[in-house]
Design a protein around this motif. Structure first.
Motif, short mmCIF file in Angstrom:
data_model
loop_
_atom_site.label_atom_id
_atom_site.label_comp_id
_atom_site.label_asym_id
_atom_site.label_seq_id
_atom_site.Cartn_x
_atom_site.Cartn_y
_atom_site.Cartn_z
N GLU A 373 7.43 -3.29 2.14
CA GLU A 373 7.76 -4.57 2.78
C GLU A 373 7.87 -4.45 4.30
OE1 GLU A 373 11.31 -5.96 0.95
OE2 GLU A 373 10.39 -6.30 -1.02
N HIS A 374 8.22 -3.28 4.80
CA HIS A 374 8.45 -3.15 6.25
C HIS A 374 7.16 -2.94 7.03
CE1 HIS A 374 8.19 1.03 4.92
NE2 HIS A 374 7.99 1.39 6.17
N LEU A 375 6.02 -2.82 6.33
CA LEU A 375 4.74 -2.60 7.01
C LEU A 375 3.85 -3.82 6.80
CD1 LEU A 375 4.23 1.12 5.95
CD2 LEU A 375 4.79 0.30 8.25
N GLU A 376 3.75 -4.65 7.83
CA GLU A 376 3.04 -5.92 7.71
C GLU A 376 1.53 -5.73 7.80
OE1 GLU A 376 4.48 -8.63 10.59
OE2 GLU A 376 6.58 -8.51 9.94
N HIS A 377 1.10 -4.71 8.53
CA HIS A 377 -0.32 -4.50 8.74
C HIS A 377 -0.72 -3.14 8.19
CE1 HIS A 377 -0.16 -8.01 11.33
NE2 HIS A 377 0.83 -7.44 12.02
N GLY A 378 -1.99 -2.96 7.96
CA GLY A 378 -2.47 -1.68 7.45
C GLY A 378 -2.55 -1.68 5.94
N HIS A 379 -3.17 -0.62 5.41
CA HIS A 379 -3.51 -0.56 3.99
C HIS A 379 -2.56 0.39 3.25
CE1 HIS A 379 -6.85 -2.65 5.66
NE2 HIS A 379 -7.42 -1.57 6.16
N PHE A 380 -1.29 0.04 3.23
CA PHE A 380 -0.27 0.92 2.68
C PHE A 380 0.08 0.54 1.24
CE2 PHE A 380 0.37 0.87 7.28
CZ PHE A 380 0.46 2.23 7.56
#
Length: 496
Positions: A373-380
């Motif tokens: 939830e804390h990573l809005e961008h990127g392919h995580f």
């Protein structure tokens, strides 16, 4: 924010044109096309790279042929070895630069990328020792005529090699193939994955700097259908070496039939990892977690099927939850990151689809299963663990290529090897035990090219690597790979 600052050399490289390298010249693609390379941690474009097609393939193969039939064919083994040693030194000297490029385009944590750069230098250094050791032999023949006859064999380079490499280890896979090709006296056309062409471009710049003659190594960046497919089918290519999916490997093999070129394939896997009840459970669980979460699970030998004895199942699951929760997910340019992004939006979609299907097909999700939830961008994606008691869900049967582990329990050791071998793949397998007898008995029963006992993913350039069944043809590295890049010629001399 990233705490690893890009080197000035990296910034300069990113700002410079990324052209094809054909016949010793950096040049634009024939049609002038380019494509974008993305940072998977931010989903933002890093730079543009030349987009080659069939016309560029023809030019690169012609350059490789001219070099093979020209000065490179007659270069001394000692000189070939020297050039490879020189390349290894240059990789070492530019290791941090190469590592940063790997992390930028692939996403893996910078510590892992640094390890990949160091490994690449060691692999090239290993193959630098081979040119002066490739030998023929004299054979005591007995011709029917009874005439005195001398028979000897020569080991000769196979010729022009098409080297098509994947995105998960974008530097390592290049040198796995370039090392033996150049050591044996072949010439090469290198085609990196479209997701990760940057470190290949920089590597070829170092090859040029090392002093390899023009045309010995040529670089084509582009997409599979426009560049890889015509390269695989090209009538003037003598050998193709491919690492990637089994699906594409089948297409490569079919394309090679036109001129019956030699083929080596390192393909997919769904590798079984076994924990016996006598094992050091803490060590085994950590090894199991590392075996699947390393490189975000984007490893052909990922330990994606874990067989745990029912007596220790709960303990192992608790350990796996703990290891999954301990991962720091984020940009690979953060030194604290231990789990980076998947390589692309497409890969993220595939892994997410498997997570959903796994639950729908009855597997129990133990942890993970969603985007952080804390990573809005990127392919995580979170590291994820399933328990599938029936061993029927897709997550237990199909290669996912993401940080997704499926655990199955067992109690009958006589059925264990059969269950572990029940897969179309046979790339790797492992087991954890303190019972020496059980270790060797199981290792002999497992149908896999590599078997690791109380360890995982241990590779060395002196040891062969490859797969059984649909995991590939042939072996990479070691003395065994020399056969893949050479032909054996038998010469008879009548002494009568």
């Amino acid at each position: 924010m990233s705490d690893v600052q890009l080197l000035p050399a990296v910034r300069e490289f990113l700002a410079s044109p990324k052209r094809l390298f054909i016949g010793g010249q950096w040049q634009d693609a024939a049609k002038g096309r380019h494509f974008a390379v993305e940072n998977p941690a931010t989903a933002q474009t890093i730079c543009q790279v030349a987009d080659g097609d069939e016309a560029d393939v023809d030019a690169a193969v012609a350059a490789a042929r001219a070099a093979f039939e020209g000065p490179w064919r007659w270069e001394t083994p000692a000189r070939r070895g020297y050039l490879l040693f020189r390349l290894a030194e240059l990789i070492d000297a530019h290791a941090e630069e190469l590592a940063q490029l790997i992390t930028l385009e692939n996403g893996k944590p910078i510590a892992n990328a640094r390890g990949e750069a160091a490994s690449a230098a060691n692999i090239i250094r290993y193959f630098a020792g081979w040119p002066t050791k490739i030998e023929g032999s004299t054979v005591p023949v007995s011709p029917a005529s009874g005439a005195p006859m001398l028979n000897y064999t020569l080991r000769e380079p196979v010729g022009v090699c098409a080297l098509i490499v994947p995105w998960n280890f974008p530097l390592t896979m290049c040198v796995w193939k370039l090392g033996p090709a150049l050591a044996t006296g072949c010439t090469a056309v290198l085609k990196p994955a479209e997701q990760t062409p940057l470190v290949a471009v920089r590597l070829v710049q170092l090859i040029e700097q090392a002093g390899f003659p023009a045309g010995v190594v040529n670089l084509l960046t582009g997409f599979g259908m426009r560049t890889g497919a015509p390269l695989a089918a090209h009538a003037d290519v003598d050998k193709i070496a491919f690492t990637g999916s089994t699906q594409v490997g089948r297409l490569i093999a079919q394309a090679a039939t036109g001129n019956m070129k030699k083929v080596s394939l390192e393909l997919g896997g769904k590798s079984p990892n076994i924990i016996l009840p006598d094992a050091d459970i803490a060590r085994a669980a950590k090894g199991a977690a590392d075996g699947i979460f390393y490189n975000q699970g984007q490893v052909c030998t990922a330990a994606s099927r874990l067989y745990v004895h029912e007596k220790v199942l709960d303990q192992v699951l608790d350990e796996l939850r703990r290891h999954a929760a301990a991962h720091v997910i984020g940009s690979g340019l953060n030194s604290s990151t231990t789990l980076g992004p998947l390589v692309s939006e497409r890969q993220l979609g595939m892994v997410s689809g498997y997570l959903q299907r796994g639950v729908e097909e009855g597997a129990e999700l133990i942890c993970g299963g969603k985007r952080p939830e804390h990573l809005e961008h990127g392919h995580f994606i979170e590291p994820s663990v399933f328990l599938d008691r029936a061993e029927r869900a897709c997550v237990a049967r199909e290669e996912i290529f993401g940080p997704v582990l499926t655990v199955m329990s067992w109690s009958d050791v006589d059925e264990l090897a059969q269950r572990a071998n029940d897969s179309p793949y046979g790339l790797a397998a492992g087991l954890w035990t303190n019972d020496l007898r059980a270790a060797h008995r199981l290792a002999a029963q497992l149908k896999a090219g590599s078997v690791w006992i109380n360890c995982w993913n241990v590779v060395d350039p002196a040891s062969p690597f490859g797969g059984y069944k649909q995991s590939g043809w042939g072996r990479e590295m070691s003395k065994h790979v020399i056969d893949a890049y050479t032909e054996t010629k038998s010469v008879f001399v009548d002494l009568a």
